[in-house]
Design a protein around this motif. Structure first.
Motif, mmCIF file in Angstrom:
data_model
loop_
_atom_site.group_PDB
_atom_site.id
_atom_site.type_symbol
_atom_site.label_atom_id
_atom_site.label_comp_id
_atom_site.label_asym_id
_atom_site.label_seq_id
_atom_site.Cartn_x
_atom_site.Cartn_y
_atom_site.Cartn_z
ATOM 1 N N TYR A 2 6.972 -0.824 0.354
ATOM 2 C CA TYR A 2 5.724 -0.916 1.100
ATOM 3 C C TYR A 2 4.877 -2.074 0.572
ATOM 4 O O TYR A 2 4.814 -2.314 -0.631
ATOM 5 N N SER A 3 4.216 -2.762 1.490
ATOM 6 C CA SER A 3 3.410 -3.915 1.112
ATOM 7 C C SER A 3 1.925 -3.594 1.242
ATOM 8 O O SER A 3 1.497 -2.916 2.185
ATOM 9 N N VAL A 4 1.147 -4.090 0.283
ATOM 10 C CA VAL A 4 -0.290 -3.841 0.232
ATOM 11 C C VAL A 4 -1.024 -5.179 0.225
ATOM 12 O O VAL A 4 -0.739 -6.045 -0.609
ATOM 13 N N MET A 5 -1.961 -5.350 1.154
ATOM 14 C CA MET A 5 -2.791 -6.553 1.173
ATOM 15 C C MET A 5 -4.107 -6.250 0.465
ATOM 16 O O MET A 5 -4.791 -5.282 0.797
ATOM 17 N N ILE A 6 -4.457 -7.072 -0.518
ATOM 18 C CA ILE A 6 -5.666 -6.873 -1.318
ATOM 19 C C ILE A 6 -6.712 -7.893 -0.886
ATOM 20 O O ILE A 6 -6.527 -9.106 -1.062
ATOM 21 N N ILE A 7 -7.812 -7.415 -0.312
ATOM 22 C CA ILE A 7 -8.893 -8.288 0.149
ATOM 23 C C ILE A 7 -10.102 -8.019 -0.743
ATOM 24 O O ILE A 7 -10.910 -7.126 -0.492
ATOM 25 N N GLU A 8 -10.206 -8.765 -1.824
ATOM 26 C CA GLU A 8 -11.191 -8.548 -2.883
ATOM 27 C C GLU A 8 -11.541 -9.896 -3.491
ATOM 28 O O GLU A 8 -10.662 -10.659 -3.889
ATOM 29 N N ASP A 106 -4.930 5.348 -11.318
ATOM 30 C CA ASP A 106 -4.106 6.494 -10.917
ATOM 31 C C ASP A 106 -4.627 7.099 -9.621
ATOM 32 O O ASP A 106 -3.843 7.519 -8.762
ATOM 33 N N VAL A 107 -5.963 7.156 -9.479
ATOM 34 C CA VAL A 107 -6.544 7.663 -8.236
ATOM 35 C C VAL A 107 -6.218 6.727 -7.079
ATOM 36 O O VAL A 107 -5.859 7.166 -5.986
ATOM 37 N N LEU A 108 -6.333 5.424 -7.323
ATOM 38 C CA LEU A 108 -5.987 4.450 -6.289
ATOM 39 C C LEU A 108 -4.542 4.622 -5.851
ATOM 40 O O LEU A 108 -4.236 4.650 -4.647
ATOM 41 N N LEU A 109 -3.648 4.755 -6.811
ATOM 42 C CA LEU A 109 -2.235 4.926 -6.492
ATOM 43 C C LEU A 109 -2.014 6.211 -5.700
ATOM 44 O O LEU A 109 -1.230 6.236 -4.739
ATOM 45 N N ALA A 110 -2.709 7.279 -6.078
ATOM 46 C CA ALA A 110 -2.570 8.549 -5.360
ATOM 47 C C ALA A 110 -3.075 8.426 -3.930
ATOM 48 O O ALA A 110 -2.466 8.977 -2.994
ATOM 49 N N LYS A 111 -4.180 7.699 -3.743
ATOM 50 C CA LYS A 111 -4.700 7.482 -2.390
ATOM 51 C C LYS A 111 -3.682 6.728 -1.534
ATOM 52 O O LYS A 111 -3.457 7.065 -0.372
ATOM 53 N N ILE A 112 -3.088 5.690 -2.105
ATOM 54 C CA ILE A 112 -2.102 4.899 -1.375
ATOM 55 C C ILE A 112 -0.882 5.749 -1.017
ATOM 56 O O ILE A 112 -0.387 5.714 0.115
#
Length: 229
Positions: A2-8, A106-112
């Motif tokens: 899975y690919s994640v685009m980071i807009i930050e 870890d929370v971010l990963l769980a959300k994803i």
């Protein structure tokens, strides 16, 4: 993969997120051209977008709406802005979830992972057919499209989820709590007004294909669609 685009726009934070996600097997892209985010989105075609609110040129709400004109990809907002109104605005502008900075990776990963299960994996809607037909109206499940008497329109992800939930329970009252859970999986995350706004949009979209006055508001209970057009 899975690919994640980071807009930050915080380069250090973007790199930290990218490194953490790649450690767990995700492909990550960091956006650096904040003038052409929609173009970058089309080029990279990610499975998930992580979106800050405070960005150069235009804010994350603007870019979320812009992406929603072409895609229903899950968008998770990550922001230091922690007010209830910011969270409501994130949802109303097309976001799927919201994380407040500072946050646990870890929370971010769980959300994803949760988004992936709901949208792409084991928790995704299991339908025996890609098309649901009701009294001459067709819902194209994998396209978020509704058709009636030869006229087709594409709905937003949330509009389609609401309509689909009502049609699956045709002529029955669907409670407010159930509809909020379908949309955002957290009944405390939005208020009655947010649901009302989205339901108004569904009514208007149905009118575009020639179906009017079929969604009833049951005050204090929820909504019901009367399949009798």
């Amino acid at each position: 993969m899975y690919s994640v685009m980071i807009i930050e726009d915080d380069k250090k934070l973007s790199l930290l997120i990218k490194n953490h996600l790649e450690k767990y097997g995700y492909k990550s892209q960091i956006i650096e051209d904040f003038n052409n985010i929609k173009t970058e989105f089309i080029k990279n075609n990610p499975h998930i977008v992580l979106m800050d609110i405070n960005l150069p040129v235009f804010d994350g709400f603007y870019w979320c709406r812009d992406i929603r004109t072409i895609s229903n990809v899950p968008i998770i907002f990550i922001s230091a802005r922690d007010s209830d109104m910011d969270q409501v605005m994130a949802i109303e502008n097309g976001g799927d979830d919201y994380i407040t900075k500072p946050f646990s990776y870890d929370v971010l990963l769980a959300k994803i992972k949760g988004v992936i299960r709901r949208v792409y994996g084991s928790y995704a809607e299991n339908t025996s057919s890609e098309v649901l037909e009701t009294n001459g109206m067709f819902l194209y499940i994998n396209q978020n499209v509704v058709e009636y008497k030869g006229k087709k329109i594409e709905l937003s992800k949330k509009e389609f989820q609401l309509l689909y939930s009502l049609i699956k329970n045709a002529n029955k009252i669907v409670t407010r709590e159930n509809l909020l859970e379908v949309l955002w999986n957290d009944v405390d995350f939005v208020d009655d007004n947010t649901l009302s706004v989205n339901m108004t949009r569904v009514r208007k979209r149905l009118e575009e294909v020639g179906i009017s006055d079929v969604i009833e508001t049951k005050r204090g209970q929820g909504y019901r669609i009367i399949v009798s057009w």
